[in-house]
Design a protein around this motif. Structure first.
Motif, PDB file in Angstrom:
ATOM      1  N   UNK A 204       0.864  -1.173   0.000  1.00 57.66           N
ATOM      2  CA  UNK A 204       0.000   0.000   0.000  1.00 57.66           C
ATOM      3  C   UNK A 204       0.903   1.227   0.000  1.00 57.66           C
ATOM      4  N   UNK A 205       0.572   2.224  -0.824  1.00 56.79           N
ATOM      5  CA  UNK A 205       1.490   3.335  -1.064  1.00 56.79           C
ATOM      6  C   UNK A 205       0.885   4.680  -0.630  1.00 56.79           C
ATOM      7  N   UNK A 206       1.659   5.435   0.147  1.00 52.20           N
ATOM      8  CA  UNK A 206       1.297   6.804   0.506  1.00 52.20           C
ATOM      9  C   UNK A 206       2.294   7.773  -0.125  1.00 52.20           C
ATOM     10  N   UNK A 207       1.833   8.710  -0.934  1.00 47.69           N
ATOM     11  CA  UNK A 207       2.761   9.701  -1.490  1.00 47.69           C
ATOM     12  C   UNK A 207       3.152  10.712  -0.413  1.00 47.69           C
ATOM     13  N   UNK A 208       4.420  11.074  -0.388  1.00 46.74           N
ATOM     14  CA  UNK A 208       4.943  12.036   0.584  1.00 46.74           C
ATOM     15  C   UNK A 208       5.304  13.308  -0.164  1.00 46.74           C
ATOM     16  N   UNK A 209       4.701  14.415   0.220  1.00 54.43           N
ATOM     17  CA  UNK A 209       4.929  15.689  -0.460  1.00 54.43           C
ATOM     18  C   UNK A 209       5.742  16.630   0.412  1.00 54.43           C
ATOM     19  N   UNK A 210       6.429  17.562  -0.238  1.00 53.87           N
ATOM     20  CA  UNK A 210       7.136  18.593   0.506  1.00 53.87           C
ATOM     21  C   UNK A 210       6.173  19.730   0.829  1.00 53.87           C
ATOM     22  N   UNK A 211       6.687  20.783   1.442  1.00 52.85           N
ATOM     23  CA  UNK A 211       5.824  21.888   1.858  1.00 52.85           C
ATOM     24  C   UNK A 211       5.111  22.538   0.677  1.00 52.85           C
ATOM     25  N   UNK A 212       5.782  22.541  -0.485  1.00 56.37           N
ATOM     26  CA  UNK A 212       5.196  23.165  -1.673  1.00 56.37           C
ATOM     27  C   UNK A 212       4.143  22.284  -2.336  1.00 56.37           C
ATOM     28  N   UNK A 213       4.014  21.039  -1.893  1.00 56.11           N
ATOM     29  CA  UNK A 213       3.010  20.143  -2.458  1.00 56.11           C
ATOM     30  C   UNK A 213       3.542  19.202  -3.516  1.00 56.11           C
ATOM     31  N   UNK A 217       8.523  11.490  -2.478  1.00 55.87           N
ATOM     32  CA  UNK A 217       8.817  10.124  -2.062  1.00 55.87           C
ATOM     33  C   UNK A 217       7.548   9.375  -1.729  1.00 55.87           C
ATOM     34  N   UNK A 218       7.730   8.137  -1.240  1.00 59.70           N
ATOM     35  CA  UNK A 218       6.588   7.294  -0.890  1.00 59.70           C
ATOM     36  C   UNK A 218       6.875   6.533   0.398  1.00 59.70           C
ATOM     37  N   UNK A 219       5.782   6.245   1.106  1.00 59.93           N
ATOM     38  CA  UNK A 219       5.831   5.327   2.229  1.00 59.93           C
ATOM     39  C   UNK A 219       5.028   4.105   1.843  1.00 59.93           C
ATOM     40  N   UNK A 220       5.605   2.913   2.028  1.00 61.35           N
ATOM     41  CA  UNK A 220       4.974   1.678   1.552  1.00 61.35           C
ATOM     42  C   UNK A 220       4.741   0.721   2.714  1.00 61.35           C
ATOM     43  N   UNK A 221       3.504   0.253   2.870  1.00 54.41           N
ATOM     44  CA  UNK A 221       3.119  -0.614   3.977  1.00 54.41           C
ATOM     45  C   UNK A 221       3.005  -2.063   3.507  1.00 54.41           C
TER      46      UNK A 221
END
Length: 641
Positions: A204-213, A217-221
């Motif tokens: 399962x993948x969560x996109x990781x954004x910086x402050x600008x949006x 990167x991604x976090x994968x479960x």
């Protein structure tokens, strides 16, 4: 060679993207008067805002570090981009198509590295979102549903699924024009035996954004038992992804964090989702690392460190969560905001809490409950038996060293007073002085005092309490061991506590007491330390330096530990006043007088008729004087001293 961006297009980008809207993506801006805005500078640490933005002029300037320029200069500086990369990024934001000179525009070769990597991540996120709808991803949809997240929730947070095959994403991105080098550099692919393969597979993948949006990167479960990888697998360090510098959900939460002057720090991706869905839209999380200094800088710029700003940490109630809280407390002083900790009933995280008790329970959880410093100190103090003097001394020893790391003196003092209450020490000023002393030692010695910040050699290995010195003879002591059942030893101990904790009550009488008036050798050693420190009277003159001088006079760690123990031990009496102090002064002196009378009479008895007449007369006269003194002490108490 990359083509040069047309000058008119650069001007169009500069005019189309307001500088205040760009800067606001990174820090909170407030009215500075005259049409200008101000905030905390993102380029250097500061507590008062010296960074100003002029929307009318399209310029920024920091009066602290002298950084300044236009919108393009700001983005180049803060995101470490080249001029071309910055213009391309801002053009994409404004919907402007750029023209390139000297050979035209080739997307695969003339885009800057950062832009290309961001685009690869955006394409990957879209691929993962579509893959979550596939039959193979049923396990992922079930995982989300079991945690209370429906299809709309998944779409809101752009949650996706990485297919279990070796190179599904790699082949897809190649088809989009990305090179193998770009895929490896981005962290989306990794080297395999026959070329690049997908880094994330069957997760399962969560996109990781910086402050600008921008997705960086991604976090994968992990979803399947046959997956031998870690439970959570994050993008490795890349040119665009530094785990210590990203906060999951910051792109969604930043506006509300700035508006409410409040941030909620949770531990995982699902916790962020649960909080936002429950209405706590200021929730963010770290990505596979402890909450650290770079994360603090991000939040400080959004909170602007005003007096009402709050940061609430929600950690699991288990041992790991408690350790995380203690780590957060180490950096607490770097916030000007008030910091709190919230732990749900039964140690549930926000995701579980929402599932079991609903959205209201999540909202109630993050209402500030316990100040972080209080929680952290309770965790330390709770490891010791506060019913014993040694336990209180050990608890103070460890906790005071933590408080001593607080650099702001007013905050340090306030927390030290709270620590006194937690340990059960009535003399708050002693704890304040002890903390200040540890801080001074750390400064004088460059902080090289081990993990606790005490004097060299004062403590054992981390997590061990000092051994109580009272019950047994200590190195350097000669004579019988302490017997705390002995009325004499109890009285001597109480008098030393008065001399260390409440010197004004026993001075100047105490300073006339000889070392030999203390029958317990450890107590005699402490009396000698007080004498070398200038006596109890010095504590009346300069109470801040007094106790430090007594500790400095200790010949070894054993005596030093006993001094600390006596300086924090609670008194036995209900009212610690002049009457109480006088009683102990009298009892110690009386016993010393009685001992001297007994010694002289014993000597006379041993000598019998062999004593010279003049010596006999002198001894008898001494006994008579001592007996009269003892009688006066019994009749008049401290007034006869």
């Amino acid at each position: 060679m990359a083509g040069r961006i047309n000058d008119d297009d650069v001007k169009a980008v500069r005019d189309a993207v307001p500088i205040d809207s760009v800067v606001s993506e990174y820090l909170q801006l407030r009215n500075a008067g005259g049409g200008n805005l101000k905030g905390l500078c993102p380029f250097h640490d500061e507590k008062s805002p010296s960074f100003q933005v002029s929307p009318a002029k399209g310029l920024f300037h920091c009066f602290g570090c002298q950084e300044g320029g236009d919108t393009i200069a700001f983005v180049m500086k803060i995101d470490h981009l080249s001029f071309s990369e910055t213009v391309e990024r801002l053009a994409a934001k404004a919907g402007i198509t750029l023209r390139y000179e000297e050979g035209g525009y080739n997307p695969s070769h003339q885009r800057g590295e950062r832009i290309r990597l961001i685009e690869a991540h955006q394409a990957a996120a879209e691929f993962y979102v579509r893959a979550l709808e596939s039959p193979e991803a049923e396990i992922g949809r079930k995982f989300l549903a079991e945690r209370g997240f429906d299809q709309d929730a998944a779409a809101r947070f752009r949650v996706g699924y990485s297919p279990a095959g070796w190179d599904h994403l790699t082949r897809y991105l190649r088809g989009k024009g990305f090179s193998d080098k770009e895929l490896i550099t981005s962290g989306l692919s990794q080297d395999g035996r026959r070329g690049p393969i997908d880094r994330f597979r069957g997760r399962l993948m969560w996109p990781i954004s910086d402050t600008a949006g921008d997705i960086v990167g991604f976090g994968a479960r992990k979803l399947r038992d046959d997956d031998n990888g870690p439970k959570y697998l994050n993008t490795p360090e890349t040119p665009v992804y530094k785990k210590s510098q990203v906060l999951y959900g910051i792109d969604l939460a930043k506006k509300d964090i700035a508006k409410a002057s409040r941030a909620v720090v949770v531990e995982g991706y699902t916790d962020v989702m649960a909080c936002h869905l429950a209405g706590v839209t200021t929730a963010i999380a770290t990505c596979g690392t402890a909450f650290g200094n770079d994360h603090i800088k991000i939040l400080r710029r959004l909170l602007m460190d005003n007096g009402s700003a709050r940061v609430i940490f929600t950690f699991d109630g288990d041992a790991a969560g408690q350790k995380a809280a203690l780590r957060a407390f180490e950096d607490d002083q770097k916030f000007a905001a008030e910091t709190y900790i919230a732990i749900a009933p039964d140690g549930m995280d926000p995701c579980d809490l929402r599932l079991v008790k609903g959205d209201d329970a999540v909202r109630d959880l993050v209402e500030p409950r316990t100040p972080l410093f209080e929680f952290a100190l309770r965790q330390i103090v709770g490891r010791y038996d506060l019913e014993t003097p040694a336990g209180r001394a050990a608890a103070l020893d460890e906790a005071a060293a933590v408080v001593a790391k607080i650099k702001t003196s007013s905050v340090q003092r306030e927390v030290a007073v709270q620590l006194a209450g937690l340990v059960g020490i009535l003399d708050q000023e002693f704890v304040v002085r002890r903390v200040a002393q540890l801080a001074r030692w750390a400064r004088d010695k460059g902080g090289d005092h081990g993990e606790r910040g005490g004097p060299p050699g004062a403590r054992g290995p981390r997590g061990t309490a000092p051994q109580r010195t009272a019950p047994a003879p200590a190195p350097g002591f000669s004579g019988p061991a302490l017997n705390l059942r002995s009325p004499a030893h109890r009285t001597e101990r109480e008098l030393l506590k008065l001399a260390l904790q409440r010197p004004a009550l026993v001075s100047p009488a105490f300073d006339a007491y000889g070392v030999d008036e203390f029958t317990a050798p450890p107590y005699a050693a402490v009396r000698r330390c007080i004498e070398e420190a200038g006596g109890a009277e010095q504590g009346v003159v300069d109470d801040r330096a007094y106790l430090g001088a007594v500790l400095d006079a200790a010949p070894d760690n054993t005596v030093r530990s006993l001094v600390t123990e006596l300086a924090v031990e609670v008194f036995h009496g209900k009212s610690i006043d002049e009457t109480y102090a006088g009683m102990h002064l009298v009892h110690v002196r009386l016993r010393a007088v009685d001992r001297r009378i007994a010694d002289v009479q014993s000597s006379l008895a041993r000598l019998g008729t062999n004593v010279a007449p003049q010596d006999l007369a002198a001894a008898q006269n001494e006994v008579w004087v001592l007996q009269q003194y003892a009688q006066s002490l019994r009749a008049h108490g401290a007034a006869a001293l």
